[in-house]
Enzyme design. Sequence first.
Site, PDB file in Angstrom:
ATOM      1  N   HIS A 175       6.100  12.578   0.316  1.00  0.00           N
ATOM      2  CA  HIS A 175       6.843  11.713   1.217  1.00  0.00           C
ATOM      3  C   HIS A 175       7.302  10.465   0.485  1.00  0.00           C
ATOM      4  CE1 HIS A 175       2.759  10.082   1.321  1.00  0.00           C
ATOM      5  NE2 HIS A 175       3.288   8.927   1.703  1.00  0.00           N
ATOM      6  N   ASP A 177       7.745   6.458   1.692  1.00  0.00           N
ATOM      7  CA  ASP A 177       7.190   5.683   2.800  1.00  0.00           C
ATOM      8  C   ASP A 177       8.233   5.374   3.875  1.00  0.00           C
ATOM      9  OD1 ASP A 177       4.691   5.680   1.630  1.00  0.00           O
ATOM     10  OD2 ASP A 177       4.985   3.758   0.626  1.00  0.00           O
ATOM     11  N   HIS A 325       5.952  10.676  -3.310  1.00  0.00           N
ATOM     12  CA  HIS A 325       4.592  10.733  -3.834  1.00  0.00           C
ATOM     13  C   HIS A 325       3.701  11.530  -2.906  1.00  0.00           C
ATOM     14  CE1 HIS A 325       4.725   7.200  -1.178  1.00  0.00           C
ATOM     15  NE2 HIS A 325       3.428   7.416  -0.946  1.00  0.00           N
ATOM     16  N   ARG A 343      -1.914  -1.600   1.292  1.00  0.00           N
ATOM     17  CA  ARG A 343      -0.553  -1.597   0.777  1.00  0.00           C
ATOM     18  C   ARG A 343       0.322  -2.605   1.516  1.00  0.00           C
ATOM     19  NH1 ARG A 343       2.252   3.903   3.320  1.00  0.00           N
ATOM     20  NH2 ARG A 343       3.702   2.780   4.679  1.00  0.00           N
TER      21      ARG A 343
END
Length: 373
Positions: A175, A177, A325, A343
């Site tokens: 995916h 983000d 990723h 994150r």
Amino acid sequence: MSPPEQKETTVLDNNVKEGEIDIKQLALEGYYFEFPEKKYPKLPVFEHKDVGHLADPKKASLFDNATKVFDLTPNIGTEIHGIQLNQLTDQQKNDLGLLIAERGVVFFRDQKINPYEGKELGSYYGPLHIHNVGGHPPGLEEVLPIYYETFIAASQQISTPRNSLTKEPLMVGWHSDVSYELQPPGFTFLKIDILPGESGGDTIWSSGYAAYDRLSPELQKRIEGLEAVHSGKEQAAGAAAFGHTVRREDVEHIHPLVRTHPVTKLKALYVQPGFTRRIVGLNKHESDSLLQLLYDHIAGGYDFHVRFKWTEDTVAVWDNRVTSHVAIFDYLDSSEQRRHGWRITTQAERPYFDPESKSQKQVREEKRKQASV
């Protein structure tokens, strides 16, 4: 289920200041996420000014102050030693922006940066994204914790992996983000501070530049100009099913299959199974078949992947516009099962395709010819 009552925390990191929480300590004590019943309007449209345009092409402010800089693979991934992300000058931030755009993902080990400093650093690159359904630490709505462990399903007496956003069954896959936003993320900063033992929990990134380059010229021509629907509806529905507030209306937007990076001006393949749903203008059979071909191409592109073995307090910074990723959950059957980090994600421009943009392969060939003259 409400998060457990928070205990008084012990500061593990000397960089945590009075009045700030230490989310690593919270993670060691247990599941700590907050899921406020707060609604937000649609994300505002804004003009993104990428600081990579202000960078020194040689990136001297970074490279000259690092103790070591090396590429992990020819196509994606660079590691830098001797630089602390919470001490960057503006010029270093600009140069880092260019480096991430060029290399896809950049790694920094032994980082002291905390989530409060992460917010400050991230905001330099663009508005900070607040996740539509994800839990967050107390008072830190722009911070998305990464927290995975194994919960025991009592009725089945087996280990069932769950994720930290909703506690729904773990979704594993490639995916980029929250690509379903109108102006999806530019950069993601991810710090991992708890690892599941001595091995396991790696992450793989794939280069969108090289993924495009590896397609045949005929297929490149076929997909250029096509657009696909990216959707967060399934993610929102999953969160709602577990009683969590969906902060914004179901999100779904259309983006090009091949996009142009505003700084490098390079073409990148911009699809992934995490949020890409269908290709506009094709019937379901055609769309599903073409998307599956591209998904398999990304997953099988070992020559444009980088697999990274984390060490505690490492930060990875990647450009969602030109990478996808996938996390590897190979540790959930081991005795050490907890993996934690946090994150910060910054928004960027609305994806676009410039027919005049070039491929990475084309630019490299042009540079080789110039060097041989």
